[in-house]
Design a protein around this motif. Structure first.
Motif, PDB file in Angstrom:
ATOM      1  N   LEU B 308      -7.472  58.046  40.117  1.00 44.23           N
ATOM      2  CA  LEU B 308      -6.215  58.699  40.778  1.00 44.23           C
ATOM      3  C   LEU B 308      -5.119  57.927  40.504  1.00 44.23           C
ATOM      4  O   LEU B 308      -3.952  58.198  40.014  1.00 44.23           O
ATOM      5  CB  LEU B 308      -6.451  58.964  42.301  1.00 44.23           C
ATOM      6  CG  LEU B 308      -5.676  59.651  42.925  1.00 44.23           C
ATOM      7  CD1 LEU B 308      -5.651  61.183  42.420  1.00 44.23           C
ATOM      8  CD2 LEU B 308      -5.888  59.527  44.559  1.00 44.23           C
ATOM      9  N   LYS B 309      -5.416  56.441  40.531  1.00 49.85           N
ATOM     10  CA  LYS B 309      -4.111  55.674  40.125  1.00 49.85           C
ATOM     11  C   LYS B 309      -3.712  55.674  38.717  1.00 49.85           C
ATOM     12  O   LYS B 309      -2.698  55.764  38.376  1.00 49.85           O
ATOM     13  CB  LYS B 309      -4.580  54.190  40.329  1.00 49.85           C
ATOM     14  CG  LYS B 309      -4.476  53.837  41.909  1.00 49.85           C
ATOM     15  CD  LYS B 309      -4.490  52.168  41.903  1.00 49.85           C
ATOM     16  CE  LYS B 309      -5.869  51.553  41.695  1.00 49.85           C
ATOM     17  NZ  LYS B 309      -6.083  50.345  41.808  1.00 49.85           N
ATOM     18  N   CYS B 312      -1.805  58.958  38.536  1.00 44.47           N
ATOM     19  CA  CYS B 312      -0.437  58.713  39.283  1.00 44.47           C
ATOM     20  C   CYS B 312       0.418  57.927  38.093  1.00 44.47           C
ATOM     21  O   CYS B 312       1.679  58.128  38.088  1.00 44.47           O
ATOM     22  CB  CYS B 312      -0.697  57.898  40.414  1.00 44.47           C
ATOM     23  SG  CYS B 312      -1.089  59.009  41.783  1.00 44.47           S
ATOM     24  N   LEU B 316       3.956  59.008  37.012  1.00 39.58           N
ATOM     25  CA  LEU B 316       5.166  58.249  37.304  1.00 39.58           C
ATOM     26  C   LEU B 316       5.802  58.154  35.906  1.00 39.58           C
ATOM     27  O   LEU B 316       7.154  57.616  35.888  1.00 39.58           O
ATOM     28  CB  LEU B 316       4.918  57.104  38.021  1.00 39.58           C
ATOM     29  CG  LEU B 316       4.360  57.684  39.662  1.00 39.58           C
ATOM     30  CD1 LEU B 316       4.121  56.422  40.634  1.00 39.58           C
ATOM     31  CD2 LEU B 316       5.677  58.587  40.185  1.00 39.58           C
ATOM     32  N   LEU B 363       4.545  64.927  41.129  1.00 37.41           N
ATOM     33  CA  LEU B 363       3.289  65.123  41.775  1.00 37.41           C
ATOM     34  C   LEU B 363       2.779  66.542  41.962  1.00 37.41           C
ATOM     35  O   LEU B 363       1.686  66.484  41.918  1.00 37.41           O
ATOM     36  CB  LEU B 363       3.674  64.415  43.286  1.00 37.41           C
ATOM     37  CG  LEU B 363       3.851  62.778  43.080  1.00 37.41           C
ATOM     38  CD1 LEU B 363       4.175  62.253  44.459  1.00 37.41           C
ATOM     39  CD2 LEU B 363       2.912  62.112  42.436  1.00 37.41           C
ATOM     40  N   GLY B 367      -0.610  67.189  40.555  1.00 39.40           N
ATOM     41  CA  GLY B 367      -1.503  67.261  41.767  1.00 39.40           C
ATOM     42  C   GLY B 367      -2.693  68.287  41.161  1.00 39.40           C
ATOM     43  O   GLY B 367      -3.840  67.886  41.773  1.00 39.40           O
ATOM     44  N   MET B 370      -4.978  66.221  39.059  1.00 40.68           N
ATOM     45  CA  MET B 370      -5.469  65.460  40.003  1.00 40.68           C
ATOM     46  C   MET B 370      -6.915  65.920  40.739  1.00 40.68           C
ATOM     47  O   MET B 370      -7.575  65.343  40.856  1.00 40.68           O
ATOM     48  CB  MET B 370      -4.781  64.668  40.654  1.00 40.68           C
ATOM     49  CG  MET B 370      -3.603  63.603  40.005  1.00 40.68           C
ATOM     50  SD  MET B 370      -2.485  62.890  41.215  1.00 40.68           S
ATOM     51  CE  MET B 370      -0.970  62.604  40.079  1.00 40.68           C
TER      52      MET B 370
END
Lengths: 247, 384
Positions: B308-309, B312, B316, B363, B367, B370
């Motif tokens: 997940l990191k 992200c 980002l 996101l 999302g 993810m």
């Protein structure tokens, strides 16, 4: 510079007291789906893999080989029965503990190599170390050493696309060993390779992977490599039909 | 694993550039359109701002006034009554009316005639280009905006030359002469502005019982403007607003009564949706393409949190670069078109809200991918 201690370099904090048994599978059952569409993949499998042994799982497609190594590798939960790897029962672990245990104890070699195409050979081989929190520089350094052991010392900076199939599988083997796992599971490691390359890869696995006392479980259809096994477990319809010592 | 995440991201150049382009486009559209919207909104108050800069603290007006361009004439006595309120240092009359003006080439234009206090010339233009503000005291004198003189008031029938000092105008059939030009901030309203004295403006204006548009008030030193405004309201029944309040009243009226808010809102919303769709589609494809790699990482011991990191970080990174390019592009557009009068005002809140929109966009688009990766069973790596 601090040096990360890898699992095989430290005494296991587990309750492993089973002598030379690496994997013990007792009456494991696994069913996919439910109701009329349920497919029973494992029908009460019993199997024991010794430490330092190369065990091959063979059998026709759909007989449950892949399901069994998935259960042994801790990436699939069985419905019933017990699976212990170096004395540790996955059912007694939380998901987080299981993931961590898998990351430290098990190495993987996949049929399709599964190398990240944008990472160099050394970076690919370093992935398990990175997952275990080893700093990048140190991880890549160790990966280069491991690549040298599999005969790819000069190809560390090459991208997978610039390597032959055999070379890619050697990178995958280096990746499977780099973090010092005690068990390596291999899924059809030679099916994408020609006979000569396949044999070389298996020689490498025997010479390098087993040399440090690891256990190897190899799922294969490839009869040409049966001779590299210590024992061969033949599966059919979700059961182990026989376990024979290789000639 | 950050390093692995970034290499996965930038490895496929085409997808990476498509992701960046999607987010950049969204950020560009959102911040650029929002800045133009802010620019136009700000321009609705330009005349009030420039007039207030002359020293007045309060604008006194009929309570029915809805915006600066819609004065409701007051009785002449209002000026004296305001002057009598405690806390008022001085009060000056202001006329604002729309009159027909015949230019030297015979063409007719509708102008906004502003009549400022004869004695003090308070509320006159602050930045004279030619002539002096005091020249308004000369016979039949008017001064014009230099930008209007070169555009709307240019003499089209005489080869398009700008209106200039010395030219004669007929304002509502009253002969006048241009004695100066001034420069002012661009306005939202487009009719050219012509300044003269209050008395002369009344003589130019059509006969009406009431002609006083506004009363400008300077609050006495030590007095509280809000208190004085309340005093004026109580004593005269007229509203008194600070320049800032009057600007907001005008802006609110324009936004409410025109389609400007809806139009810009739709463009900004469209930018957000397009960015979301382009970035979402590309990022989802990126995730699908890398699904087996994510599964392999999970099999090799990467926790869901680690994966997940990684994702992200990828989202980002794309978001930051795309946002930077988008906001940079919007700023460049503003700078490039400044000379042709584009209303562009990038208030600090716009990049902040733009960043929030881009984060939501990224996101939301990331999302779905993810979620799929989090639900991904690592055992799929053994399924070929």
């Amino acid at each position: 510079m601090t040096t990360a201690v890898l699992p095989y370099e430290r005494k296991m904090e587990t309750g492993f007291d089973d002598g030379d048994v690496a994997v013990r599978v007792d009456d494991v059952v696994k069913t996919y789906g439910a109701g009329d569409s349920a497919v029973v993949a494992l029908r009460g499998v019993d199997l024991e893999v010794k430490a330092g042994e190369l065990m091959m799982l063979v059998g026709p497609s759909g007989c449950g080989k892949t399901t069994l190594i998935s259960v042994i590798a801790g990436i699939l939960d069985q419905d019933s029965g017990e699976c212990r790897v170096f004395g540790q029962d996955y059912h007694r672990m939380t998901a987080r503990e299981k993931t961590r245990y898998r990351g430290e104890t098990i190495g993987f070699v996949f049929q399709a190599f599964n190398l990240l195409p944008t990472l160099t050979a050394a970076e690919n081989a370093a992935v398990p170390l990175l997952i275990n929190g080893v700093p990048r520089k140190q991880a890549v350094e160790r990966a280069r050493e491991m690549l040298a052991k599999v005969g790819l010392g000069d190809r560390g900076n090459s991208l997978p696309a610039h390597l032959s199939g055999g070379q890619q599988q050697r990178v995958a083997i280096a990746r499977a060993m780099v973090h010092g796992p005690r068990l390596i599971v291999c899924d059809e490691p030679t099916s994408a390779l020609d006979e000569h390359t396949g044999k070389r890869v298996m020689e490498l696995m025997r010479d390098v992977a087993l040399a440090e006392g690891r256990s190897l479980i190899v799922v294969t259809h490839d009869a040409r490599i049966f001779g590299f096994a210590d024992r061969i477990a033949r599966m059919n319809d979700g059961r182990i039909e026989s376990v024979v010592t290789s000639m | 694993m950050n390093f692995v995440a970034l290499k996965m991201l930038v490895g496929d150049r085409l997808k990476y550039l498509a992701l960046i382009a999607g987010v950049s486009f969204a950020a560009l559209l959102i911040t650029q359109q929002a800045s133009i919207f802010a620019g136009y909104t700000l321009r609705t108050g330009s005349w009030i701002r420039e007039t207030t800069a002359g020293g007045a603290d309060l604008w006194v007006m009929d309570p029915q006034v809805e915006f600066s361009e819609g004065p409701k004439p007051l009785a002449d006595t209002a000026l004296q009554r305001v002057r009598g309120v405690s806390g008022v240092a001085w009060a000056a009359p202001l006329y604002k009316g729309w009159l027909e003006c015949r230019l030297p080439d015979g063409s007719k234009k509708r102008v906004r005639l502003i009549g400022i206090d004869d004695a003090t010339l308070a509320a006159g233009p602050a930045q004279m280009v030619e002539g002096k503000l005091e020249d308004l005291r000369r016979d039949r004198a008017v001064i014009v905006n230099i930008d209007d003189a070169a555009s709307i008031l240019a003499l089209d029938r005489a080869g398009g030359r700008p209106l200039r000092v010395g030219d004669r105008l007929d304002v509502n059939d009253n002969e006048s002469v241009v004695v100066g030009t001034y420069r002012a901030a661009k306005e939202f309203f487009w009719e050219p502005v012509v300044y003269t004295t209050y008395t002369r403006a009344l003589s130019f204006a059509p006969r009406q019982r009431r002609l006083l548009s506004y009363v400008l008030v300077k609050v006495a030193p030590g007095a509280d403007a809000a208190e004085v405004a309340r005093g004026i309201k109580n004593a005269t029944g007229l509203d008194a607003h600070t320049g800032h309040e009057f600007e907001w009243i005008t802006a609110g009226y324009v936004l409410k009564k025109t389609g400007i808010l809806i139009n810009f809102g739709m463009t900004i919303g469209l930018g957000f949706v397009i960015g979301l769709l382009v970035a979402g589609q590309t990022f989802y494809t990126f995730v699908l393409d890398n699904m087996r790699h994510f599964a392999a990482l999970k099999a090799m011991g990467a926790a869901n949190w680690t994966v997940l990191k990684m994702m992200c970080l990828q989202v980002l990174t794309v978001g930051s670069i795309g946002y930077g390019i988008g906001v940079g592009g919007a700023s460049l557009t503003g700078a490039a078109f400044h000379s042709i009068g584009l209303a562009f005002q990038m208030h600090w809140l716009i990049p902040v809200l733009g960043a929030a929109a881009v984060i939501v966009c990224c996101l939301a688009s990331g999302g779905l991918g993810m979620l799929r990766v989090l639900r991904l069973e690592p055992s799929v790596v053994f399924k070929g």
